[in-house]
Design an enzyme around this catalytic site. Structure first.
Site, short mmCIF file in Angstrom:
data_model
loop_
_atom_site.label_atom_id
_atom_site.label_comp_id
_atom_site.label_asym_id
_atom_site.label_seq_id
_atom_site.Cartn_x
_atom_site.Cartn_y
_atom_site.Cartn_z
CD GLN A 1 26.65 84.27 62.91
OE1 GLN A 1 25.56 84.56 63.46
NE2 GLN A 1 26.80 84.74 61.86
CD GLU B 1 35.52 92.04 62.15
OE1 GLU B 1 35.26 93.09 63.17
OE2 GLU B 1 34.83 91.29 61.61
CG ASP C 1 28.31 87.22 58.64
OD1 ASP C 1 26.99 87.61 58.78
OD2 ASP C 1 28.79 86.78 59.41
CB CYS D 1 21.12 88.70 61.03
SG CYS D 1 21.74 90.15 61.34
#
Length: 438
Positions: A274, A322, A368, A395
């Site tokens: 971020q 991830e 996310d 986002c």
């Protein structure tokens, strides 16, 4: 495509319109004889003379030729490179009005997607200058020489930026020094595409990586460039082609550090992180606050682990998923450094990682995804596990709305929405939504 729509507007036509409201991607929405006219960087209340340059059956786009009367919250841009540079959309809008506009755009995006939210949306603002800890500057040759900066909106034309208000003084000094050094060496500059920078939140570390079109053996010859930026704590190049493309460290270390949730987080310049130095802690705190304590937490798109590590204290176990191997290495390093024994990370894409973890009753899911959103397949896979809660960090309001509608079809609906202006002066907005079973 015809040059004329059914209401008579032609490409090249000039119209006078008043912007009714702002919409996503930094556009202003106006109407001419009932026809929707989108005006880039048009602000609510602006009266403009604009020239139509394209259209579809539903709307036209027009570029402002003259501002006839400003809207009530318009200001003089603090950046001299606006609006030529496409890095910002709202430099010319008072900051409180930016937050109000982003609230309106978020609500409208959710409503248009069929996931309307009528409740409160607390929004946390950010300082407008020096907020960015990661930036990529594009390098291109123009008639005036080599330029390093950001693209003009909707193009791949680089606008040279002697400085950018989004980044720190040290980052600006670095990008200018590297440009000056590169243009002195014609055999190097033509092989470089971008300058990527990453900085610790406190400014203690600064790393640069040159994105190149070179073979590794050629790219490593750029090592002497590090001498032109001796203040860097790390310097490297990205070289090779396709699957052989790799980061090569030439000087120092490739890592920066940030703090969030009481944890130190190492991140490689090649890891996603971020980018707002001021709001990182607030964002992590919101995710922790909205996630019920206890049980197993699945952190999808875990990055270097900011959410996973912060949630570990209140969870029975945390599993981070991830895809980027560099970020997974960072996440494991961060968990080991924090002496967290109930956290582990898997290198997989989100869907594969989700299916590889055994379902536990009452599990919590942190989501996310990138700007493209999670997508229907992953949303349905999450919902089929019947988690106690999903905390979705987004986002991109349109893809958030799309995914929330899919969750609703699986019996999961939002009960809390919070917003964080991680990208001041741009049209982007970070949103955190808690989704619970009905």
């Amino acid at each position: 495509m015809n040059s004329r729509d059914e209401r008579g507007l032609r490409a090249g036509s000039v119209v006078e319109v008043v912007v009714e409201k702002g919409v996503y991607r930094g556009l202003g929405l106006a109407r001419h004889e009932g026809q929707v006219v989108f005006v880039p960087r048009g602000l609510p209340g602006d009266r403009v003379r604009a020239r139509v340059h394209s259209h579809t059956s539903g709307y036209v786009r027009a570029e402002v030729e003259e501002l006839l009367a400003p809207g009530p919250s318009r200001r003089a841009s603090p950046c001299p490179f606006f609006p030529a540079c496409g890095g910002c959309s709202y430099q010319h809008l008072d900051y409180p009005a930016q937050l109000a506009l982003k609230d309106q755009v978020l609500r409208e995006s959710l409503s248009r997607a069929g996931a309307a939210w009528e409740g409160e949306i607390p929004i946390v603002g950010s300082p407008e200058r020096g907020w960015r800890t990661r930036a990529s500057f594009h390098l291109a040759e123009g008639q005036e020489g080599w330029r390093l900066g950001l693209y003009a909106e909707g193009t791949h034309r680089v606008v040279d930026l002697p400085y950018c208000l989004q980044v720190s003084e040290a980052m600006n000094r670095t990008q200018r020094a590297l440009l000056a050094a590169l243009v002195e060496r014609a055999h190097w500059v033509r092989g470089v595409r971008e300058v990527d920078l990453a900085e610790s939140g406190d400014g203690s570390r600064l790393v640069a990586a040159l994105e190149t079109a070179m073979a590794p053996a050629e790219a490593v010859s750029l090592a002497p460039l590090a001498d032109t930026v001796p203040w860097l704590t790390g310097f490297g190049v990205v070289a090779g082609h396709d699957r052989q493309r790799r980061f090569h460290l030439l000087r120092g270390e490739p890592y920066v550090e940030n703090e969030a949730g009481g944890r130190r987080l190492r991140s490689h310049i090649g890891s996603f992180f971020q980018g707002n130095r001021f709001l990182l802690g607030d964002l992590v705190a919101a995710v922790v606050d909205l996630t019920p304590r206890g049980g197993t937490v699945l952190d999808l798109y875990a990055g270097v682990g900011p959410f996973a590590l912060a949630l570990a204290e209140g969870a029975d176990s945390v599993v981070g998923v991830e895809l980027n191997p560099t970020a997974v290495n960072d996440a494991r390093y961060n968990a080991e450094g924090a002496r967290l024994r109930n956290v582990r990370f898997h290198q997989r894409d989100a869907l594969e990682g989700l299916s590889s973890v055994r379902v536990t009753p009452g599990e919590r899911v942190i989501l996310d995804p990138p700007r493209t959103g999670a997508g229907a397949e992953l949303v349905r896979a999450i919902a089929s596990r019947r988690p106690a809660a999903v905390v979705y960090v987004s986002c991109d309001p349109p893809t958030l709305g799309r995914d929330l509608k899919t969750f609703a079809g699986q019996g999961y609906v939002p009960d809390a929405v919070r917003a964080f202006d991680l990208f001041p002066d741009t049209f982007h907005l970070e949103t955190v939504v808690r989704v619970l079973p009905q």
